[in-house]
Design an enzyme around this catalytic site. Structure first.
Site, PDB file in Angstrom:
ATOM      1  N   PHE A  24      45.638  42.929  44.494  1.00  0.00           N
ATOM      2  CA  PHE A  24      45.492  44.366  44.759  1.00  0.00           C
ATOM      3  C   PHE A  24      45.407  44.648  46.256  1.00  0.00           C
ATOM      4  CE2 PHE A  24      42.194  47.978  44.631  1.00  0.00           C
ATOM      5  CZ  PHE A  24      43.164  48.956  44.708  1.00  0.00           C
ATOM      6  N   ASN A  86      35.916  32.337  45.539  1.00  0.00           N
ATOM      7  CA  ASN A  86      35.276  33.143  46.583  1.00  0.00           C
ATOM      8  C   ASN A  86      34.621  32.323  47.687  1.00  0.00           C
ATOM      9  OD1 ASN A  86      36.006  35.355  45.037  1.00  0.00           O
ATOM     10  ND2 ASN A  86      34.024  35.503  44.024  1.00  0.00           N
ATOM     11  N   THR A 111      32.509  42.071  50.749  1.00  0.00           N
ATOM     12  CA  THR A 111      32.292  43.159  49.803  1.00  0.00           C
ATOM     13  C   THR A 111      30.945  43.830  50.016  1.00  0.00           C
ATOM     14  OG1 THR A 111      31.981  43.676  47.444  1.00  0.00           O
ATOM     15  CG2 THR A 111      31.432  41.452  48.136  1.00  0.00           C
ATOM     16  N   TYR A 136      29.271  37.435  41.862  1.00  0.00           N
ATOM     17  CA  TYR A 136      30.338  37.845  42.775  1.00  0.00           C
ATOM     18  C   TYR A 136      29.777  38.088  44.180  1.00  0.00           C
ATOM     19  CZ  TYR A 136      33.881  40.799  44.963  1.00  0.00           C
ATOM     20  OH  TYR A 136      34.792  41.344  45.835  1.00  0.00           O
TER      21      TYR A 136
END
Length: 319
Positions: A24, A86, A111, A136
């Site tokens: 994305f 990650n 993030t 995450y």
């Protein structure tokens, strides 16, 4: 001492590697870097490479001046998969970048979830303590810490962009807004105009900072070309600087689609990869304006319209 990298100020004939190039964020970053003159090497796990394979291909073959790490696992995946995508990818990347004859600029896309929950009305600055409440967020935070540590040791020239909730064309089905847009498109394609689509959603009571994915690409490009003394070792927030009730954003998406739809809010059960207890997220983007000369330019309505342009049947799209 390593010689300076070739990219600074004006890209010219400069090599950039984008990890996660078909994702994305990665697709839009590749387009923006290409548009300003970078020679872009697109690296993606979709090509069948492991994390180590991605690193080897990117560094050994391309010898890039700039690496933008837009790879990662967010909306789905096990704890182990998120750790690999990650964190481990970054720990494998850094030693290979350190082997290059020039000091490489590494733009690490982090993030807002690295910060964790905050109180209502608070605008997050880069100095805010980090206490992520999701796997995450924790795996992305560890990656950022590795980048900053390697920068302090002068192995790379790293900068971490902490990105809020990206919105716009190309959003995957696994994301809340991307999934709704696709369900609206599928309902419209079914040609049953009399029926009402019912969406049962959690997290719509939360407040979030949304930023268009093309603005994120602009920020990543600005970080790639900024003078080293400006961005080296810095954490920089990338967001809209505003917050919106998720339910209001969903309602606007439905309104723009013209699909008859009813939303039922439900309590979250279990926990997705990026699910968080945070009821409020808002970024302070003063530093991005100051250091990168960057600020968001695409409004939420344009983001939603462009997303729907991809998901709605061509003959039922409306302005």
């Amino acid at each position: 001492m390593k010689r300076p990298r070739r990219a600074e100020g004006e890209p010219g004939d400069v090599s950039a590697v984008v990890l996660g190039a078909t994702g994305f964020l990665g697709r839009h970053i590749c387009s923006r870097l290409t548009a300003v003159g970078f020679r872009v090497h697109r690296i993606s796990r979709n090509a069948g490479a492991s994390a180590a394979g991605l690193v080897n291909e990117a560094v050994v073959e391309a010898e890039p001046d700039v690496v933008v790490n837009a790879a990662g696992c967010v909306w789905s995946g096990t704890d182990k998969e998120m750790e690999a995508a990650n964190t481990r990818l970054v720990t494998e990347l850094l030693p290979r970048l350190a082997e290059l004859p020039h000091r490489t600029r590494l733009v690490q896309l982090g993030t807002v979830h690295e910060y964790g929950p905050v109180g209502p009305g608070m605008a997050l600055t880069e100095q805010h303590p980090t206490h992520p409440d999701t796997v995450y967020g924790r795996t992305k935070l560890r990656a950022a810490q590795h980048v900053l540590r390697a920068t302090g040791e002068e192995l790379v020239e790293g900068v971490v962009l902490r990105v809020s909730n990206a919105l716009g064309p190309g959003m995957p089905r696994g994301s809340l807004v991307g999934g709704i847009a696709r369900r609206l498109g599928e309902h419209a394609a079914a040609r049953d105009a009399a029926s009402e689509l019912v969406l049962r959603l959690s997290s719509v009571r939360a407040y979030r900072d949304f930023v268009d994915v093309r603005d994120v690409a602009g920020a990543a490009t600005a970080a790639a070309v900024a003078p080293g003394e400006v961005v080296r070792g810095r954490i920089i927030n990338v967001g809209s600087g505003r917050t919106v009730l998720v339910r209001q954003l969903v309602d606007r998406l439905i309104e723009l689609s013209h699909v008859p739809c009813r939303v039922e809010a439900v309590d979250a059960v279990g926990g997705g990869a990026a699910q968080t207890r945070a009821a409020w997220q808002q970024m302070d983007i003063s530093r991005s304006r100051e250091l990168l000369g960057w600020q968001p330019a695409v409004g939420a309505d344009a983001s939603l319209r462009d997303l729907l342009a991809e998901t709605m049947p061509r003959d039922v799209r409306r302005s």
